[in-house]
Design a protein around this motif. Structure first.
Motif, PDB file in Angstrom:
ATOM      1  N   LYS A   1       0.844  -1.207   0.000  1.00 19.89           N
ATOM      2  CA  LYS A   1       0.000   0.000   0.000  1.00 19.89           C
ATOM      3  C   LYS A   1       0.876   1.253   0.000  1.00 19.89           C
ATOM      4  CE  LYS A   1      -1.864   1.449   3.811  1.00 19.89           C
ATOM      5  NZ  LYS A   1      -1.844   2.700   4.457  1.00 19.89           N
ATOM      6  N   ASN A   2       1.891   1.262   0.847  1.00 14.36           N
ATOM      7  CA  ASN A   2       2.795   2.410   0.926  1.00 14.36           C
ATOM      8  C   ASN A   2       3.583   2.603  -0.367  1.00 14.36           C
ATOM      9  OD1 ASN A   2       1.958   2.898   3.540  1.00 14.36           O
ATOM     10  ND2 ASN A   2       3.727   1.912   4.477  1.00 14.36           N
ATOM     11  N   ALA A   3       4.036   1.505  -0.943  1.00 13.22           N
ATOM     12  CA  ALA A   3       4.792   1.585  -2.194  1.00 13.22           C
ATOM     13  C   ALA A   3       3.921   2.147  -3.310  1.00 13.22           C
ATOM     14  CB  ALA A   3       5.347   0.214  -2.575  1.00 13.22           C
ATOM     15  N   LYS A   4       2.668   1.739  -3.360  1.00  9.29           N
ATOM     16  CA  LYS A   4       1.741   2.274  -4.371  1.00  9.29           C
ATOM     17  C   LYS A   4       1.576   3.779  -4.204  1.00  9.29           C
ATOM     18  CE  LYS A   4      -1.129  -1.811  -5.221  1.00  9.29           C
ATOM     19  NZ  LYS A   4      -2.469  -2.401  -5.044  1.00  9.29           N
ATOM     20  N   GLN A   5       1.431   4.217  -2.966  1.00 10.02           N
ATOM     21  CA  GLN A   5       1.307   5.653  -2.688  1.00 10.02           C
ATOM     22  C   GLN A   5       2.566   6.392  -3.134  1.00 10.02           C
ATOM     23  OE1 GLN A   5       0.845   6.686   1.474  1.00 10.02           O
ATOM     24  NE2 GLN A   5       1.332   8.820   1.063  1.00 10.02           N
ATOM     25  N   PHE A   6       3.700   5.844  -2.805  1.00 14.32           N
ATOM     26  CA  PHE A   6       4.978   6.466  -3.147  1.00 14.32           C
ATOM     27  C   PHE A   6       5.122   6.599  -4.662  1.00 14.32           C
ATOM     28  CE2 PHE A   6       9.465   6.895  -3.840  1.00 14.32           C
ATOM     29  CZ  PHE A   6       9.941   7.589  -2.748  1.00 14.32           C
ATOM     30  N   VAL A   7       4.887   5.504  -5.374  1.00 12.07           N
ATOM     31  CA  VAL A   7       5.018   5.517  -6.833  1.00 12.07           C
ATOM     32  C   VAL A   7       4.036   6.514  -7.437  1.00 12.07           C
ATOM     33  CG1 VAL A   7       4.742   4.136  -8.934  1.00 12.07           C
ATOM     34  CG2 VAL A   7       5.980   3.190  -6.968  1.00 12.07           C
ATOM     35  N   GLN A   8       2.825   6.552  -6.928  1.00 14.68           N
ATOM     36  CA  GLN A   8       1.818   7.480  -7.438  1.00 14.68           C
ATOM     37  C   GLN A   8       2.267   8.933  -7.271  1.00 14.68           C
ATOM     38  OE1 GLN A   8      -1.967   7.502  -5.323  1.00 14.68           O
ATOM     39  NE2 GLN A   8      -3.025   7.912  -7.245  1.00 14.68           N
ATOM     40  N   GLU A   9       2.834   9.257  -6.119  1.00 13.54           N
ATOM     41  CA  GLU A   9       3.298  10.631  -5.876  1.00 13.54           C
ATOM     42  C   GLU A   9       4.445  11.003  -6.821  1.00 13.54           C
ATOM     43  OE1 GLU A   9       1.948  13.010  -3.881  1.00 13.54           O
ATOM     44  OE2 GLU A   9       0.362  11.521  -3.636  1.00 13.54           O
ATOM     45  N   VAL A  10       5.370  10.083  -7.014  1.00 20.90           N
ATOM     46  CA  VAL A  10       6.488  10.351  -7.921  1.00 20.90           C
ATOM     47  C   VAL A  10       5.977  10.454  -9.358  1.00 20.90           C
ATOM     48  CG1 VAL A  10       8.680   9.477  -8.847  1.00 20.90           C
ATOM     49  CG2 VAL A  10       8.228   9.372  -6.382  1.00 20.90           C
ATOM     50  N   GLU A  11       5.037   9.603  -9.742  1.00 22.47           N
ATOM     51  CA  GLU A  11       4.458   9.662 -11.096  1.00 22.47           C
ATOM     52  C   GLU A  11       3.837  11.022 -11.368  1.00 22.47           C
ATOM     53  OE1 GLU A  11       2.992   5.287 -12.547  1.00 22.47           O
ATOM     54  OE2 GLU A  11       1.807   6.258 -10.978  1.00 22.47           O
ATOM     55  N   LYS A  12       3.100  11.540 -10.381  1.00 18.43           N
ATOM     56  CA  LYS A  12       2.484  12.861 -10.554  1.00 18.43           C
ATOM     57  C   LYS A  12       3.552  13.920 -10.800  1.00 18.43           C
ATOM     58  CE  LYS A  12      -0.269  12.743  -6.863  1.00 18.43           C
ATOM     59  NZ  LYS A  12      -1.229  13.169  -5.834  1.00 18.43           N
ATOM     60  N   TYR A  13       4.624  13.854 -10.024  1.00 21.08           N
ATOM     61  CA  TYR A  13       5.695  14.831 -10.175  1.00 21.08           C
ATOM     62  C   TYR A  13       6.370  14.696 -11.545  1.00 21.08           C
ATOM     63  CZ  TYR A  13      10.109  17.216  -9.798  1.00 21.08           C
ATOM     64  OH  TYR A  13      11.176  18.027 -10.058  1.00 21.08           O
ATOM     65  N   VAL A  14       6.753  13.488 -11.897  1.00 24.02           N
ATOM     66  CA  VAL A  14       7.474  13.264 -13.154  1.00 24.02           C
ATOM     67  C   VAL A  14       6.614  13.668 -14.341  1.00 24.02           C
ATOM     68  CG1 VAL A  14       8.459  11.476 -14.656  1.00 24.02           C
ATOM     69  CG2 VAL A  14       9.040  11.521 -12.222  1.00 24.02           C
ATOM     70  N   SER A  15       5.332  13.360 -14.301  1.00 23.86           N
ATOM     71  CA  SER A  15       4.462  13.711 -15.437  1.00 23.86           C
ATOM     72  C   SER A  15       4.249  15.223 -15.555  1.00 23.86           C
ATOM     73  CB  SER A  15       3.115  12.984 -15.323  1.00 23.86           C
ATOM     74  OG  SER A  15       2.373  13.485 -14.234  1.00 23.86           O
ATOM     75  N   SER A  16       4.498  15.953 -14.485  1.00 20.64           N
ATOM     76  CA  SER A  16       4.351  17.416 -14.543  1.00 20.64           C
ATOM     77  C   SER A  16       5.571  18.106 -15.129  1.00 20.64           C
ATOM     78  CB  SER A  16       4.083  17.975 -13.139  1.00 20.64           C
ATOM     79  OG  SER A  16       5.270  17.970 -12.349  1.00 20.64           O
ATOM     80  N   LYS A  17       6.632  17.357 -15.363  1.00 19.32           N
ATOM     81  CA  LYS A  17       7.883  17.934 -15.872  1.00 19.32           C
ATOM     82  C   LYS A  17       7.982  17.819 -17.378  1.00 19.32           C
ATOM     83  CE  LYS A  17       8.911  19.463 -12.137  1.00 19.32           C
ATOM     84  NZ  LYS A  17       8.652  20.848 -12.028  1.00 19.32           N
TER      85      LYS A  17
END
Length: 130
Positions: free
Chosen positions: A114-130
């Motif tokens: 669950k935590n890993a999914k949250q972590f990946v999701q947060e990083v995905e949001k950041y990376v996709s905004s760049k």
């Protein structure tokens, strides 16, 4: 060069998602230690993804973690609470990989996934905004 860094970040995020899928599969068949390992590697590859945007990589896990923490968490580009996920995930992986008598349980593996999914999701949001 910027385009190639974004592509590298995307590739590393794909690896992170692959690790999440593997963690889920291992969890389903009761391989909790392996699930913990794969959850950690999902977090690890997500960190490497963000680090790629700044042209950084390291051959050591500690280097990847230190750079990610310095550049993204201490600066509050990403939420500092992600540091707890990194620490717990790393600790669980180390115990499950290296402690011969460590018994991993389903609840722990579920929590780490669950935590890993949250972590990946947060990083995905950041990376996709760049």
């Amino acid at each position: 060069m910027e385009s190639s860094l974004k592509e590298l970040a995307g590739y590393r995020l794909a690896r992170a998602r692959e690790m999440l899928s593997a963690s889920e599969g291992n969890l389903e068949i009761g391989q909790y230690k392996t699930s913990l390992n794969r959850s950690y590697y999902a977090v690890f590859h997500a960190m490497r993804s963000a680090n790629a945007l700044k042209s950084f990589d390291s051959s050591k896990h500690s280097g990847v973690i230190a750079y990610f923490t310095k550049e993204y968490l201490k600066t509050e580009i990403l939420d500092r609470s992600l540091a707890v996920i990194i620490k717990e995930s790393s600790l669980c992986r180390e115990k499950s990989d290296y402690d011969d008598f460590y018994v991993a349980g389903r609840a722990e593996a579920e929590e780490q996934l669950k935590n890993a999914k949250q972590f990946v999701q947060e990083v995905e949001k950041y990376v996709s905004s760049k």
